[in-house]
Structures are given as C-alpha cells and as structure tokens.
Motif scaffolding. Structure first.
Motif, PDB file in Angstrom:
ATOM      1  N   GLY A  13       0.841  -1.193   0.000  1.00  0.00           N
ATOM      2  CA  GLY A  13       0.000   0.000   0.000  1.00  0.00           C
ATOM      3  C   GLY A  13       0.869   1.233   0.000  1.00  0.00           C
ATOM      4  N   GLY A  15       1.570   4.434  -0.234  1.00  0.00           N
ATOM      5  CA  GLY A  15       1.057   5.808  -0.227  1.00  0.00           C
ATOM      6  C   GLY A  15       2.087   6.776   0.322  1.00  0.00           C
ATOM      7  N   THR A  16       1.603   7.779   1.051  1.00  0.00           N
ATOM      8  CA  THR A  16       2.453   8.854   1.554  1.00  0.00           C
ATOM      9  C   THR A  16       3.575   8.370   2.476  1.00  0.00           C
ATOM     10  OG1 THR A  16       0.449  10.182   1.534  1.00  0.00           O
ATOM     11  CG2 THR A  16       2.315  11.113   2.697  1.00  0.00           C
ATOM     12  N   MET A  17       3.221   7.555   3.479  1.00  0.00           N
ATOM     13  CA  MET A  17       4.242   7.145   4.454  1.00  0.00           C
ATOM     14  C   MET A  17       5.242   6.176   3.837  1.00  0.00           C
ATOM     15  SD  MET A  17       3.903   8.906   7.029  1.00  0.00           S
ATOM     16  CE  MET A  17       4.558   8.303   8.539  1.00  0.00           C
ATOM     17  N   HIS A  40       0.712  -1.466  -5.080  1.00  0.00           N
ATOM     18  CA  HIS A  40      -0.344  -0.460  -5.084  1.00  0.00           C
ATOM     19  C   HIS A  40      -1.399  -0.854  -6.112  1.00  0.00           C
ATOM     20  CE1 HIS A  40      -2.447   3.350  -4.968  1.00  0.00           C
ATOM     21  NE2 HIS A  40      -1.793   3.574  -3.838  1.00  0.00           N
ATOM     22  N   ARG A  42      -3.310   1.046  -7.901  1.00  0.00           N
ATOM     23  CA  ARG A  42      -3.435   1.932  -9.078  1.00  0.00           C
ATOM     24  C   ARG A  42      -2.157   1.962  -9.900  1.00  0.00           C
ATOM     25  NH1 ARG A  42      -3.587   6.935  -7.860  1.00  0.00           N
ATOM     26  NH2 ARG A  42      -3.669   6.866  -5.584  1.00  0.00           N
ATOM     27  N   ASN A  61      -0.576  -7.423  -3.673  1.00  0.00           N
ATOM     28  CA  ASN A  61       0.051  -7.302  -2.349  1.00  0.00           C
ATOM     29  C   ASN A  61       0.806  -8.581  -1.992  1.00  0.00           C
ATOM     30  OD1 ASN A  61      -0.984  -4.711  -1.892  1.00  0.00           O
ATOM     31  ND2 ASN A  61      -2.911  -5.531  -1.118  1.00  0.00           N
ATOM     32  N   THR A  74       1.414  -0.456   5.123  1.00  0.00           N
ATOM     33  CA  THR A  74       1.178   0.998   5.205  1.00  0.00           C
ATOM     34  C   THR A  74      -0.182   1.385   4.633  1.00  0.00           C
ATOM     35  OG1 THR A  74       2.266   1.425   3.093  1.00  0.00           O
ATOM     36  CG2 THR A  74       3.666   1.487   5.032  1.00  0.00           C
ATOM     37  N   VAL A  75      -1.124   0.464   4.694  1.00  0.00           N
ATOM     38  CA  VAL A  75      -2.469   0.791   4.203  1.00  0.00           C
ATOM     39  C   VAL A  75      -3.264   1.494   5.300  1.00  0.00           C
ATOM     40  CG1 VAL A  75      -2.641  -1.048   2.484  1.00  0.00           C
ATOM     41  CG2 VAL A  75      -3.297  -1.510   4.864  1.00  0.00           C
ATOM     42  N   LYS A  76      -4.396   2.052   4.928  1.00  0.00           N
ATOM     43  CA  LYS A  76      -5.273   2.694   5.904  1.00  0.00           C
ATOM     44  C   LYS A  76      -5.979   1.604   6.725  1.00  0.00           C
ATOM     45  CE  LYS A  76      -5.174   7.177   4.811  1.00  0.00           C
ATOM     46  NZ  LYS A  76      -4.516   8.115   5.706  1.00  0.00           N
ATOM     47  N   ILE A 100       2.525   0.126  10.301  1.00  0.00           N
ATOM     48  CA  ILE A 100       2.386   1.508  10.804  1.00  0.00           C
ATOM     49  C   ILE A 100       0.907   1.894  10.789  1.00  0.00           C
ATOM     50  CG2 ILE A 100       4.705   2.210  10.069  1.00  0.00           C
ATOM     51  CD1 ILE A 100       3.192   3.907   7.869  1.00  0.00           C
ATOM     52  N   ALA A 102      -2.437   2.889  11.884  1.00  0.00           N
ATOM     53  CA  ALA A 102      -2.878   3.491  13.149  1.00  0.00           C
ATOM     54  C   ALA A 102      -3.958   2.643  13.807  1.00  0.00           C
ATOM     55  CB  ALA A 102      -3.397   4.901  12.886  1.00  0.00           C
ATOM     56  N   PRO A 123       4.358   6.562  13.639  1.00  0.00           N
ATOM     57  CA  PRO A 123       5.085   7.779  13.239  1.00  0.00           C
ATOM     58  C   PRO A 123       4.161   9.000  13.334  1.00  0.00           C
ATOM     59  CG  PRO A 123       4.567   6.375  11.317  1.00  0.00           C
ATOM     60  CD  PRO A 123       3.813   5.842  12.506  1.00  0.00           C
ATOM     61  N   THR A 125       3.223  13.034  11.146  1.00  0.00           N
ATOM     62  CA  THR A 125       3.320  13.632   9.805  1.00  0.00           C
ATOM     63  C   THR A 125       4.677  14.271   9.455  1.00  0.00           C
ATOM     64  OG1 THR A 125       2.135  15.547  10.664  1.00  0.00           O
ATOM     65  CG2 THR A 125       0.869  14.018   9.338  1.00  0.00           C
TER      66      THR A 125
END
Ligand SMILES: NC(=O)c1ccc[n+]([C@@H]2O[C@H](COP(=O)([O-])OP(=O)(O)OC[C@H]3O[C@@H](n4cnc5c(N)ncnc54)[C@H](OP(=O)(O)O)[C@@H]3O)[C@@H](O)[C@H]2O)c1
Length: 281
Positions: A13, A15-17, A40, A42, A61, A74-76, A100, A102, A123, A125
């Motif tokens: 996943g 993404g940003t992190m 990912h 997409r 994945n 690192t997915v939501k 990571i 949350a 972590p 932001t």
C-alpha cells in the motif's frame, strides 16, 4: 555499514508514508532501489514510484510481500482486514512484518496474518520530511538483527524510540502521533492573533513560524525545562506575566491535557474496532 544492506523491503500500500520511508532509506544510502518492492492497486501510482525512485512496483500485495525480508504494512485501517486476508499464510517465519497502521494492535495483525514476527510503529506527519517522531515495539519473535533493520528503516523518518510495552503505542498515538495537530492549532491561533493586531497574514505567519521553530531548538539545545525557559523571560508585571495569567485563566493547560487524554481514549476505542474488524471477535 547499513543494517539494511542484505534486506529486501516490501511496502504494502505504497502511499504517503511508504514514499517517505522509500525516499528516506534511498537518500541515506541505506539500500539500493533494487532492494525495494512496493504494491499499489493503481497503475498510475505504481508508475510514479517506479519513475521517481527506480523501485519495482506490482499490483498484487501477496506478490510484493513474498519477496521482502521486511514487509511493511502501510495501508489505511479501513482496508487492513482485506489486505491481511490476502497475505494470510503467505509469509515465511523468517520474514518480519512492520505495521504503521494506526490503531491496529499486534495481536490483530498476528491473528490476521498467522504470523508472529511483528513490529508496530506510530510515526507522525513530519516523518514526510524526515523530521518525524516514531515510537515502535516488536514481538519477542523479532530477532536482534531484524530489530536493527527496523530501527534503520524507521530512522529514515526522523527520530525513533523503541518501547517494550505496546500500550505505549496508544499513548504515543495521542501525544506524538496526534501531536502535530496540537501544534498546528496553536500556530493558527497565534497567526490569527497577529492579524487581529494588524499584521498582514504573511508577516504574522513568518513571525509565528520562526518563533515556534526557534523556541523548540532553543529548548533542545539549552537542555532546560520549558518552565525554566519561560521563567527566564517573565519579568514582574511584564508582558509574559500578563500573557501567562490570561492563558492559565482560560484553562489552556487543562484543555491541552484533556485533549491528549481524549485522543488516548479514542485510540483505544479505535483499536478495539480494528481488532473486531480484523479478527471478527
Ligand atoms: N500519514 C501519517 O503521518 C501517519 C502517521 C501515523 C500513522 N499513519 C498510518 O500509516 C498508514 C498509511 O498512511 P498514509 O498517510 O501513507 O496513507 P495513504 O497515503 O492513504 O497510503 C495508503 C495507500 O494504500 C493504498 N491502498 C488502498 N487500498 C489498498 C489495497 N487494497 N492494497 C494496497 N494498497 C491499497 C491507497 O491507495 P489510494 O490512494 O488509491 O487510496 C494509498 O495510496 C495508515 O494506516 C495511517 O493510519 C500515518
């Protein structure tokens, strides 16, 4: 020598992190791009990461995870259940998982994956610019060597602190994980106060940003307690004394304390919800 030199890292996943970690370890020269694989859904995002960092990107994945000696989730939280189901039973005992996500307790991840060598990190932001604060822990099944590897990986996001009790992850979620929100709100309020007095917004922003940055660096470099630094500039009957009086009267200290504790309680509620969604219990 880099503790990550013989590893392969799979980001699930991306993404940003994930990108912050990929950029961090590559910029620090801890790994080569060929050691990194990311998944990912997409194609556009896969192309972006491949072009920017030269890492290999796949849609599946499970395909990404099976190659990594370190597998970073690192997915939501909302898609965690789905991802754990995809990876369930696919990992070898010698692979180490780092989550990571949350509010996702280690037990829920272990149950979802049928895997026991797990690290969990929280972590914040500023990690996106390598200035984060990450608190992390590991299960006893994570060996010393793998722990050093996770430490190097998380160090790419800024400062990291290993703790031996997972409950501290919930506490860290409320203090450092949610922390930038408290700071941004205080910054915003001070900027607005400057505008109220008559500064242009641009000038007010500059004054507040540099004051906050300078104050934090001063506190760090002087090794003095914040109260001592504050007392140093609080002259009898002066401006600081008057401002402190109003902040205490308005309950600023109590509001912050309540905000952090409320975030802590919310973390625990969210953890229960994630556990329920992943394990069905
Ligand atoms: N950002 C922070 O500062 C921070 C701090 C502490 C903890 N965390 C935790 O770190 C995790 C990642 O945060 P983030 O900010 O990097 O989120 P993010 O940018 O949304 O990254 C998650 C990525 O996963 C992708 N994705 C969606 N469904 C997927 C699937 N089924 N399989 C694989 N990938 C999938 C998303 O794609 P789309 O873009 O298409 O949705 C997205 O790009 C979260 O669990 C968050 O709670 C983040």
């Amino acid at each position: 020598m880099s503790p990550l030199r013989s590893t392969t890292i799979s980001f699930i996943g991306a993404g940003t992190m994930s990108e912050a970690m990929i950029a961090g370890v590559l910029n620090k020269g801890l790994v080569e791009p060929h050691q990194i694989r990311a998944s990912h859904p997409r194609a556009e995002r896969r192309g972006e990461l491949a072009e920017r960092y030269g890492v290999s990107c796949v849609a599946s994945n499970a395909e990404a995870a099976c190659r990594g000696s370190l597998v970073v989730l690192t997915v939501k939280p909302q898609v965690l259940k789905h991802v754990l189901r995809e990876l369930r039973g696919e990992l070898k005992p010698e692979q180490t998982v780092l989550s990571i996500v949350a509010g996702a307790p280690i037990d829920a991840i272990a149950t979802g994956l049928l895997h026991s060598a797990i690290g969990r990190a929280m972590p914040n932001t500023p990690a996106q610019i390598g200035r984060g604060m990450t608190v992390w822990t590991t299960t006893p099944q994570v060996q010393e060597k793998q722990r050093s590897q996770l430490q190097a990986l998380l160090g790419a996001l800024g400062r990291e602190l290993w703790v031996d009790d997972e409950r501290m992850l919930d506490m860290a979620t409320a203090l450092s994980g949610t922390g930038p929100t408290y700071v941004f709100l205080v910054m915003e309020a001070l900027i607005d106060a400057g505008v109220h007095m008559g500064f242009s917004r641009r000038v007010s922003e500059e004054l507040v940003e540099q004051t906050m940055l300078g104050s934090v660096l001063f506190a760090l470099e002087s090794h003095k307690h914040p109260a001592e630094l504050r007392n140093m500039v609080t002259s009898p009957g002066g401006t600081s004394a008057e401002a402190i009086y109003q902040m205490e009267k308005g309950g600023l200290r109590t509001v912050l304390s309540r905000a952090v504790y409320a975030a802590y309680e919310r973390t625990q509620t969210l953890s229960e919800a994630v556990t329920k969604s992943v394990t069905g219990e």
